[in-house]
Design a protein around this motif. Structure first.
Motif, short mmCIF file in Angstrom:
data_model
loop_
_atom_site.label_atom_id
_atom_site.label_comp_id
_atom_site.label_asym_id
_atom_site.label_seq_id
_atom_site.Cartn_x
_atom_site.Cartn_y
_atom_site.Cartn_z
N UNK B 4 43.40 23.97 67.84
CA UNK B 4 42.35 23.09 67.35
C UNK B 4 41.19 23.94 66.81
N UNK B 5 40.76 23.62 65.62
CA UNK B 5 39.63 24.34 65.04
C UNK B 5 38.50 23.37 64.73
N UNK B 6 37.26 23.87 64.80
CA UNK B 6 36.09 23.06 64.54
C UNK B 6 35.12 23.82 63.64
N UNK B 7 34.40 23.04 62.83
CA UNK B 7 33.39 23.67 61.99
C UNK B 7 32.21 22.72 61.82
N UNK B 8 30.99 23.26 61.67
CA UNK B 8 30.67 24.68 61.81
C UNK B 8 30.61 25.08 63.28
N UNK B 9 30.34 26.35 63.53
CA UNK B 9 30.23 26.83 64.91
C UNK B 9 28.87 26.45 65.49
N UNK B 10 27.85 26.64 64.70
CA UNK B 10 26.49 26.31 65.11
C UNK B 10 25.81 25.55 63.98
N UNK B 24 40.01 20.08 63.01
CA UNK B 24 41.42 20.09 62.61
C UNK B 24 42.27 20.12 63.86
N UNK B 25 43.18 19.16 63.97
CA UNK B 25 43.96 19.04 65.20
C UNK B 25 45.06 20.08 65.26
N UNK B 26 45.58 20.28 66.44
CA UNK B 26 46.69 21.21 66.64
C UNK B 26 47.93 20.67 65.94
N UNK B 27 48.72 21.57 65.42
CA UNK B 27 49.94 21.20 64.71
C UNK B 27 50.80 20.27 65.57
N UNK B 91 35.98 18.74 70.21
CA UNK B 91 37.08 17.96 69.67
C UNK B 91 38.34 18.34 70.45
N UNK B 92 39.17 17.35 70.75
CA UNK B 92 40.43 17.61 71.45
C UNK B 92 41.54 16.86 70.75
N UNK B 93 42.69 17.49 70.62
CA UNK B 93 43.82 16.79 70.01
C UNK B 93 44.94 16.63 71.03
N UNK B 94 45.73 15.60 70.80
CA UNK B 94 46.85 15.30 71.68
C UNK B 94 47.90 14.55 70.89
N UNK B 95 49.01 14.25 71.55
CA UNK B 95 50.11 13.61 70.85
C UNK B 95 50.49 12.32 71.56
N UNK B 96 50.21 11.20 70.94
CA UNK B 96 50.64 9.92 71.49
C UNK B 96 52.15 9.86 71.45
N UNK B 97 52.71 9.48 72.56
CA UNK B 97 54.16 9.46 72.63
C UNK B 97 54.73 10.80 73.00
N UNK B 101 48.71 15.61 76.88
CA UNK B 101 47.68 16.57 77.30
C UNK B 101 46.75 16.84 76.13
N UNK B 102 45.46 16.96 76.42
CA UNK B 102 44.48 17.20 75.38
C UNK B 102 44.16 18.69 75.30
N UNK B 103 44.14 19.18 74.07
CA UNK B 103 43.82 20.58 73.82
C UNK B 103 42.53 20.65 73.02
N UNK B 104 41.58 21.42 73.53
CA UNK B 104 40.23 21.42 72.98
C UNK B 104 40.01 22.56 72.00
N UNK B 105 39.13 22.28 71.04
CA UNK B 105 38.64 23.31 70.15
C UNK B 105 37.46 24.03 70.78
N UNK B 106 36.91 25.03 70.08
CA UNK B 106 35.82 25.82 70.64
C UNK B 106 34.48 25.12 70.64
N UNK B 107 34.36 24.02 69.89
CA UNK B 107 33.12 23.26 69.87
C UNK B 107 32.16 23.66 68.76
#
Lengths: 112, 113
Positions: B4-10, B24-27, B91-97, B101-107
């Protein structure tokens, strides 16, 4: 989601096992126990989850009591990089209930 | 596998302005959740998006809004910024179905002055 109670802070010597307790006395039968950790200023990192059986993965072990009212996260050989805030969360694991309800967690400090 | 990626950082904004944060969510993940983390507190759930629609919301006012795009990336928009909006936005991404589990970005660290 059921409420969890964790000690606010703990210390552990480097190389020893870190045992982090969590109470969840109101947990429902379909709620899982999840553990996340957050290293300073980073996003939370998923560690492990379980329903009623003990679980182990490459990061940690999760021990859930038979009545499911409490659990313990075990980091078998703690390193300095394990210093973080550890969150215990209980939640139903299904579609439409993805919300994670974080408390204030346990701040674990690994002592050299 | 891309995380998971996030922008901007600050980001620094002035009270009353508007801000857009991106994730952007995890693949392979089709669900995105947003959280606000004030200093010294645990993350608080803002809302979740699945198939481009809001699929659950926490206790946040309507000036917090979001979007999810066909490629599952997402935006968080905050209007009429207040000083208390200063926080780390996760931001956290996960997969319905899937595994759920939620995977977080750096914020994104937002400071409102």
């Amino acid at each position: 989601d059921a409420k969890t109670t964790q000690p606010p802070s703990m210390d552990c010597a480097e190389g020893r096992a870190a045992n982090l307790p969590c109470n969840h006395s109101t947990i429902s039968g379909n709620e899982y126990v999840y553990w996340y950790r957050q290293i300073h200023s980073q996003g939370p990192q998923y560690i492990i989850h379980g329903l009623k059986n003990n679980e182990t993965n490459e990061m940690a072990s999760l021990i859930i009591t038979e009545d499911r009212k409490s659990s313990t996260l075990i980091l078998p050989h703690a390193t300095l990089r394990d210093t973080a805030v550890y969150y215990c969360i209980v939640r139903v694991r299904n579609f439409g209930n993805e919300k994670l309800t974080f408390g204030t967690g346990t701040r674990l400090t690994i002592i050299p | 596998e891309t995380g998971v990626t996030q922008s901007p950082t600050h980001l620094i904004k002035t009270r009353g302005q508007q801000v857009t944060l991106r994730c952007s969510s995890q693949s392979g993940h089709n669900t995105v959740s947003w959280y606000q983390q004030a200093l010294g507190q645990g993350p608080q759930f803002i809302f979740q998006y699945y198939r481009e629609e809001e699929n659950g919301r926490g206790n946040f006012p309507p000036r917090f809004s979001g979007l999810q795009f066909p490629n599952y990336s997402s935006e968080l928009n905050v209007n009429a910024l207040e000083l208390d909006d200063s926080a780390l936005y996760l931001c956290a991404s996960s997969s319905q179905g899937g595994s759920y589990e939620q995977y977080f970005g750096p914020g994104t660290r937002l400071t409102v002055t």
